[in-house]
Design a protein around this motif. Structure first.
Motif, mmCIF file in Angstrom:
data_model
loop_
_atom_site.group_PDB
_atom_site.id
_atom_site.type_symbol
_atom_site.label_atom_id
_atom_site.label_comp_id
_atom_site.label_asym_id
_atom_site.label_seq_id
_atom_site.Cartn_x
_atom_site.Cartn_y
_atom_site.Cartn_z
ATOM 1 N N GLY A 46 -10.458 -7.275 3.367
ATOM 2 C CA GLY A 46 -10.249 -6.223 2.613
ATOM 3 C C GLY A 46 -9.085 -5.911 2.231
ATOM 4 O O GLY A 46 -7.998 -6.242 2.719
ATOM 5 N N GLY A 47 -8.642 -4.959 0.851
ATOM 6 C CA GLY A 47 -7.456 -4.774 0.563
ATOM 7 C C GLY A 47 -6.847 -6.174 -0.245
ATOM 8 O O GLY A 47 -5.560 -6.128 -0.311
ATOM 9 N N LEU A 91 -9.486 0.449 -7.704
ATOM 10 C CA LEU A 91 -9.354 0.450 -6.018
ATOM 11 C C LEU A 91 -8.194 -0.848 -6.252
ATOM 12 O O LEU A 91 -8.607 -1.787 -6.534
ATOM 13 N N VAL A 92 -7.057 -0.392 -5.572
ATOM 14 C CA VAL A 92 -6.082 -1.442 -5.712
ATOM 15 C C VAL A 92 -5.801 -2.031 -4.127
ATOM 16 O O VAL A 92 -5.272 -1.168 -3.301
ATOM 17 N N GLY A 93 -6.036 -3.069 -3.766
ATOM 18 C CA GLY A 93 -5.692 -3.723 -2.629
ATOM 19 C C GLY A 93 -4.288 -4.032 -2.172
ATOM 20 O O GLY A 93 -3.446 -4.285 -3.333
ATOM 21 N N GLU A 94 -3.871 -3.762 -1.134
ATOM 22 C CA GLU A 94 -2.499 -3.717 -0.847
ATOM 23 C C GLU A 94 -1.946 -5.141 -1.004
ATOM 24 O O GLU A 94 -0.685 -5.242 -0.917
ATOM 25 N N CYS A 108 -6.084 -0.264 1.997
ATOM 26 C CA CYS A 108 -5.400 -0.946 2.840
ATOM 27 C C CYS A 108 -5.996 -2.339 3.365
ATOM 28 O O CYS A 108 -7.117 -2.734 3.214
ATOM 29 N N LEU A 109 -5.170 -3.217 3.790
ATOM 30 C CA LEU A 109 -5.443 -4.596 4.207
ATOM 31 C C LEU A 109 -6.453 -4.637 5.319
ATOM 32 O O LEU A 109 -5.923 -4.137 6.606
ATOM 33 N N GLN A 110 -7.337 -5.190 5.349
ATOM 34 C CA GLN A 110 -8.273 -5.400 6.475
ATOM 35 C C GLN A 110 -8.453 -6.917 6.846
ATOM 36 O O GLN A 110 -8.386 -7.765 5.902
ATOM 37 N N LEU A 111 -8.287 -7.423 7.925
ATOM 38 C CA LEU A 111 -8.111 -8.809 8.380
ATOM 39 C C LEU A 111 -9.067 -8.950 9.568
ATOM 40 O O LEU A 111 -9.494 -8.440 10.130
#
Lengths: 118, 218
Positions: free
Chosen positions: A101-102, A32-35, A68-71
């Motif tokens: 996330g990400g 799982l590759v975080g953005e 995807c990036l989660q903020l």
């Protein structure tokens, strides 16, 4: 390129798992590759091919799932997905965020070949 | 046989980074990771900074692919300097910083600066154990770099615009940089500086001292 360092780290982890499970071969590695890590998939694929040569992981299929990036806004607490290069909170307009996330590269699973004992 | 793992690929680096951080914290040493493109002015800024803070209170770990040229310049300040040559590595790793820490006399230090390898992409991805991250953008690089290399600036605790003395010569739109930063990082102070003229230097020193105090009290 940092993909090389990442590939080497992946290799160390999957070889350790192979040793733990007495595997003869590593068939597949799922990531799982975080953005946030800005990994170029093709570069990671190439680096992985290079570092696994001559190891139990040689020829293993590398599956990369993009996360995807989660903020979360540190000012008002709102959670939201990042829009490309725009991390402004839709609630308060600040760009002071915690990445929820990400952010990381996670080794999700490996498929190993192991001789079954009777 | 499929084995579900769920393990951070960079956990080894991150674990060593946390050890580095604890070593520095235990001695009340603020560790600052300075990142930028090559030639942005990291070394020049650091030489001035080390002298201003007091060289006996400071040490530097400097990363480059090859040569000890930056270390030679930094040594003129009188501070402890360790050069780390990464060979092919385009960023420093936590284990390289750990080895560097072993070579430094930590007693009496208040600041440990890490001058990372000049690179606007890879260093942002690797925790070295720093308490604070500082990213430099220099005027000659152009005013579009915050948008292009956003992870370097999003993760920063302070952002420095260096070589501001060239403002009248270059077509550089500072407002464009500020607008781009407003979209990715409103937490970090943006300090406009020139190591040549001294502009912004006192603001930079004040920020460092404030961060050191915060680290000690945390």
């Amino acid at each position: 390129m940092h993909e090389l360092a990442i590939a080497e780290a992946i290799l160390q982890q999957v070889l350790s798992l192979a040793e733990q499970h007495q595997a003869q071969k590593i068939q597949e590695v799922e990531l799982l590759v975080g953005e946030m890590r800005q990994v170029v998939p093709e570069a990671l694929e190439t680096a992985f091919d290079a570092v696994t040569r001559g190891t139990l992981a040689q020829g293993a299929k590398l599956t990369q799932i993009h996360e995807c990036l989660q903020l979360q806004c540190r000012q008002c607490g709102q959670s939201f997905p990042a829009r490309q290069q725009d991390l402004q909170c839709p609630g308060c307009g600040q760009a002071d965020v915690k990445i929820t996330g990400g952010r990381d590269i996670i080794l999700k699973s490996v498929i190993l070949d192991r001789e079954e004992t009777g | 046989m499929k084995i579900k793992v769920i393990q951070n690929v960079l956990q080894t680096n991150d674990a060593v980074a946390e050890q580095n951080r604890q070593i520095a914290s235990a001695k009340e040493i603020l560790m600052v990771n300075i990142m930028s493109a090559p030639g942005s002015g990291k070394t020049t800024l650091l030489v001035k900074t080390l002298v201003a803070l007091g060289p006996s209170r400071c040490a530097v770990l400097v990363g480059d692919l090859q040569t000890s040229r930056d270390a030679e310049r930094l040594c003129t300040s009188g501070a402890q300097v360790i050069q780390i040559n990464t060979g092919r590595g385009c960023h420093l790793s936590a284990s390289e910083v750990a080895k560097g820490l072993e070579e430094i006399k930590l007693e009496g230090l208040s600041y440990l600066f890490i001058e990372n390898v000049g690179n606007m992409v890879c260093p942002a991805s690797f925790d070295l154990g720093e308490h604070r991250r500082v990213s430099l953008l220099s005027m000659p690089e152009g005013d579009d770099k915050v948008a292009k290399y956003w992870t370097l600036f999003q993760t920063a605790d302070a952002i420095l615009l260096s070589k501001k003395d060239l403002a009248g010569i270059l077509d550089f739109d500072i407002e464009r940089v500020k607008n781009d930063l407003a979209r990715i990082n409103t937490r970090a102070p943006f300090i406009e500086m020139s190591s040549k003229s001294g502009e912004g230097f006192e603001v930079w020193l004040s920020w460092l001292k404030e961060q050191h105090g915060q680290m000690k009290n945390s």
